[in-house]
Design a protein around this motif. Structure first.
Motif, PDB file in Angstrom:
ATOM      1  N   MET A  21     113.245 103.478 -74.832  1.00  0.00           N
ATOM      2  CA  MET A  21     112.337 102.781 -73.910  1.00  0.00           C
ATOM      3  C   MET A  21     110.902 102.716 -74.431  1.00  0.00           C
ATOM      4  SD  MET A  21     114.033 101.889 -71.159  1.00  0.00           S
ATOM      5  CE  MET A  21     112.906 101.681 -69.788  1.00  0.00           C
ATOM      6  N   ARG A  37     110.882  96.532 -71.065  1.00  0.00           N
ATOM      7  CA  ARG A  37     111.114  97.562 -70.051  1.00  0.00           C
ATOM      8  C   ARG A  37     111.286  96.953 -68.661  1.00  0.00           C
ATOM      9  NH1 ARG A  37     105.986 100.551 -71.443  1.00  0.00           N
ATOM     10  NH2 ARG A  37     106.481 101.374 -73.495  1.00  0.00           N
ATOM     11  N   GLY A  38     112.343  97.365 -68.019  1.00  0.00           N
ATOM     12  CA  GLY A  38     112.558  96.899 -66.651  1.00  0.00           C
ATOM     13  C   GLY A  38     113.087  95.483 -66.600  1.00  0.00           C
ATOM     14  N   ARG A  62     106.536  96.321 -73.048  1.00  0.00           N
ATOM     15  CA  ARG A  62     106.422  96.069 -71.606  1.00  0.00           C
ATOM     16  C   ARG A  62     107.288  94.900 -71.169  1.00  0.00           C
ATOM     17  NH1 ARG A  62     100.667  96.743 -71.608  1.00  0.00           N
ATOM     18  NH2 ARG A  62     100.515  94.487 -71.464  1.00  0.00           N
ATOM     19  N   ARG A 120     106.237 103.013 -65.330  1.00  0.00           N
ATOM     20  CA  ARG A 120     106.141 102.549 -66.712  1.00  0.00           C
ATOM     21  C   ARG A 120     107.462 101.930 -67.154  1.00  0.00           C
ATOM     22  NH1 ARG A 120     103.874 105.836 -71.233  1.00  0.00           N
ATOM     23  NH2 ARG A 120     103.560 103.721 -71.971  1.00  0.00           N
ATOM     24  N   ALA A 121     108.573 102.535 -66.703  1.00  0.00           N
ATOM     25  CA  ALA A 121     109.890 102.018 -67.097  1.00  0.00           C
ATOM     26  C   ALA A 121     110.143 100.628 -66.515  1.00  0.00           C
ATOM     27  CB  ALA A 121     110.988 102.981 -66.657  1.00  0.00           C
ATOM     28  N   LYS A 122     109.391 100.283 -65.451  1.00  0.00           N
ATOM     29  CA  LYS A 122     109.506  98.935 -64.888  1.00  0.00           C
ATOM     30  C   LYS A 122     108.876  97.899 -65.788  1.00  0.00           C
ATOM     31  CE  LYS A 122     108.830  99.962 -59.991  1.00  0.00           C
ATOM     32  NZ  LYS A 122     107.809  99.850 -58.917  1.00  0.00           N
ATOM     33  N   GLY A 123     108.011  98.359 -66.692  1.00  0.00           N
ATOM     34  CA  GLY A 123     107.286  97.430 -67.549  1.00  0.00           C
ATOM     35  C   GLY A 123     105.889  97.144 -67.021  1.00  0.00           C
TER      36      GLY A 123
END
Lengths: 369, 334
Positions: A99, A132-133, A129, B237-240
């Motif tokens: 990640m 991620r997600g 970014r 943070r893992a959501k972006g």
């Protein structure tokens, strides 16, 4: 007295749990796993996520700690890969490395991470970014603390959507409701205005899953998603993840220390020990022919109701501190089948068959490169 | 929430009664005599006795206390022994001057302090972190009178940029309406006078803001450091999410409660305890008003002034308590 009951309850839970996973369901599960493995193997070509020789080191005051020490794995689209190992074997650091979320003083010092054919090992934060997600999502071990306590479920869900999708608040809210429904939560609309503390652990983990699925990720990394939950809730959450995997085709990297969970969920499994892969292969091969003494030990530690034993088996000793063993096999001090060579040389991965690989001198004298 | 607020307000009554007793007792316990202060050392004993009688100071203490409290309940703060003016009318301009100064100082302290704290937690152990914490340490340890004098010396005397003393240009006084001069000058449409008021506010508000700013910065930093390590920050943070929003949205709202407590306490302190700053900058605030009253043993002014400041202090605390619930949904008042 209460401690006594607690122990009894725990044993009962654990027996129930493993009984469920290993002896009630496995026959059908294994059939399904086999069928899917065959099907998957024929269709898929390039893995969606490929990790090569990944080394993540923590630079502490007491010296360098190699939490992940040169591991390789891949996952195909739509596949469920299990990563198993005890606490501290580097499972979580592996997922955080993928990640790009390893925090100071940790650092990826070597190796490559390819996502969708693209090298993202040292991709800039801006690039990470967008992944991620969106393309790679993650759920964590602690549902109780993984949601922000001061924002509503709706806020947190719509945020996850609107970071990556340029849609209105209203649309995001509709999508959030849909996601909660998909995650099997009752009255999803009302839930949007709730705060995390108003939800149970199982519900929170469902919210986390809904959040992770917000942008239809290609890979979902689930880091011990059921460890903190009751057995019954655990089963529900695993079923949910399996359902999502089938319906959306999201590949899942399932990190766990529970072999029962692996048997129920995965097609392939990687067994990690002290930052290294010690065995990997199809679930059926690992369960039917465990080849590494550590894997054998793990399987033997699963309680078996058909045998009358007064004590559960456990592997003697503890996982060594990363970097503390400098010579020989890392498992050597705890190994029941250790030989003279094990104390001197470090074994490399030996190919057995069908992608079943093991890091042990019992299967050939292959040294680590 | 409303019921809770009302209960809290009712609970203030014993607090204020206690406060009034303490203030009443202390000012009578300190040596000195209002009659002597008014008439001077050369006054004859007869004149002193006469004045004491006229001021009601020869009555027993409980009679004095009782009349003070009953007057207060009627909204009558009494009359100043020194100026013979009604305290209620006399005190407001001073209080307004202090509020104007404190609010501005607190605004500076919160904006600068919170951001310094956030930056140093975010970039822990970096140059920014070290620099902000040095600023905070210096700010906390610097005596405000020295800071005030230095500021006057540099910006008024050496550079001549800002006025060193007072609240307004004495040759062009503000027509008081609300007694908040920023508002009054705008109401009068006097932009030039408004800027003059701002120029007068800059030095004292900066001097007054320094200590709270430093305390807020340190509190924000430690609170943020703890929050930034939590699981939900990793989730964000893992959501972006961008780090800026992770810090300013996800972390700050969680980290703000202890900071809010400090802000509340410091605001209370500024309102009541700005005497040093007010003296140095010749600011006609409540602090210097009470200070003068103490010099003259002006009992009614001291009593009313201190009680008013105490009242404001507890009200601010109540507001802060109620604000907690706005930041953390887990806090519920019933």
């Amino acid at each position: 007295m209460s401690t006594f009951f607690y122990i009894i309850l725990n044993i009962a839970n654990s027996i129930d749990n493993n009984l469920n996973f290993l002896y009630n369901t496995p026959i059908s599960e294994f059939k399904e796993i086999n069928a899917r493995a065959k099907k998957g193997g024929a269709i898929l070509s390039e893995p969606i996520l490929k990790v090569q020789n990944l080394k993540t080191v923590f630079f502490t005051d007491d010296g360098q700690v190699p939490a992940v020490d040169g591991i390789d794995f891949y996952i195909n689209e739509g596949e469920i890969l299990g990563i198993v190992g005890e606490s501290g074997c580097g499972k979580s650091v592996t997922s955080l490395s993928v990640m790009g979320l390893v925090s100071e003083p940790g650092k990826i010092v070597d190796g490559k991470i390819h996502f969708n054919g693209e090298d993202i090992t040292h991709a800039p934060e801006r690039k990470m970014r967008t992944l991620r997600g969106n393309e790679i999502a993650m759920i964590f071990q602690e549902p109780m603390t993984s949601l922000n306590p001061v924002f509503t479920i709706g806020d947190q869900l719509t945020e996850a959507i609107r970071i990556h999708r340029k849609i209105s608040k209203k649309q995001a809210k509709d999508r959030a409701t849909e996601l909660l429904q998909l995650a099997g939560l009752p009255r999803p609309k009302a839930l949007l205005d709730n705060y995390p503390h108003q939800l149970s652990g199982g519900m929170r983990q469902r919210v986390m899953i809904a959040m992770a699925m917000a942008c239809d990720p290609k890979v979902l990394i689930a880091d011990e998603p059921t460890t903190a939950l009751d057995v019954t809730i655990q089963k529900q959450i695993l079923n949910l993840m399996k359902k999502l995997n089938r319906e959306t085709g999201t590949a899942i990297v399932l990190i766990t220390h529970d072999l029962g969970v692996v048997a129920q969920m995965c097609e392939r499994v990687i067994v990690m020990y002290a930052g290294k892969i010690v065995e990997e292969g199809a679930v059926r091969d690992i369960f039917n022919h465990p080849s590494h003494p550590y894997t054998k030990g793990l399987l033997a530690s699963v309680p078996d109701l058909r045998r009358q034993t007064s004590r559960l088996y456990s592997i003697p000793g503890n996982v060594p501190k990363p970097g503390s063993i400098t010579e020989g096999c890392l498992f050597y001090p705890r190994c029941q089948e250790a030989m003279a060579i094990c104390a001197q040389k470090r074994p490399g991965l030996v190919d057995l068959k069908n992608g079943h690989r093991v890091r042990c001198f019992l299967h050939g004298e292959v040294e680590e490169a | 929430m409303l019921a809770y607020s009302i209960r809290r307000l009712i609970a203030l009554i014993p607090v204020l009664i206690g406060m009034s007793l303490i203030v009443f007792g202390i000012i009578r316990a300190i040596p000195g005599d209002p009659a002597l202060a008014i008439l001077g050392q050369k006054a004859t004993p007869e004149a002193l006795k006469q004045l004491r009688h006229a001021l009601g100071l020869d009555k027993p203490w409980y009679t004095q206390y009782f009349s003070f409290i009953t007057d207060l309940l009627k909204g009558d703060f009494g009359t100043s022994l020194r100026t013979h003016a009604a305290i209620r009318q006399e005190i407001w301009p001073h209080l307004a001057a202090t509020i104007e100064l404190s609010v501005l100082a607190m605004l500076i302290a919160v904006v600068v302090g919170v951001n310094l704290g956030i930056l140093s937690a975010w970039k822990q152990n970096s140059v920014i972190d070290v620099a902000s914490m040095v600023i905070a340490l210096v700010g906390v340890s610097m005596p405000v009178f020295w800071l005030g004098l230095m500021a006057q010396w540099i910006f008024s005397i050496k550079l001549g940029w800002l006025p060193s003393i007072g609240r307004e240009n004495i040759r062009d006084p503000v027509t008081a309406i609300t007694n908040f001069y920023i508002i009054d000058t705008l109401l009068a449409g006097r932009i030039d006078q408004f800027w003059e008021i701002i120029r007068h506010l800059i030095l004292p508000s900066l001097a007054l803001a320094t200590i709270p700013m430093a305390i807020i910065a340190r509190m924000t930093r430690s609170s943020m450091l703890e929050v930034l390590r939590s699981d939900y920050i990793r989730t964000a943070r893992a959501k972006g999410q961008k780090m800026f929003w992770v810090v300013y949205k996800h972390a700050l709202k969680n980290a703000f409660i202890p900071v809010l407590t400090v802000i509340g306490l410091q605001t209370g302190l500024l309102l009541g305890g700005a005497i040093l700053t007010e003296t140095i900058f010749g600011w006609p605030g409540i602090g210097s008003y009470i200070y003068d009253a103490i010099q003259y043993r002006d009992y009614p002014v001291i009593q009313s002034g201190i009680l008013l400041v105490a009242f404001i202090f507890v009200i601010i605390n109540l507001i802060i308590d109620l604000l907690y619930a706005a930041f953390d949904p887990r806090i519920k008042y019933k």
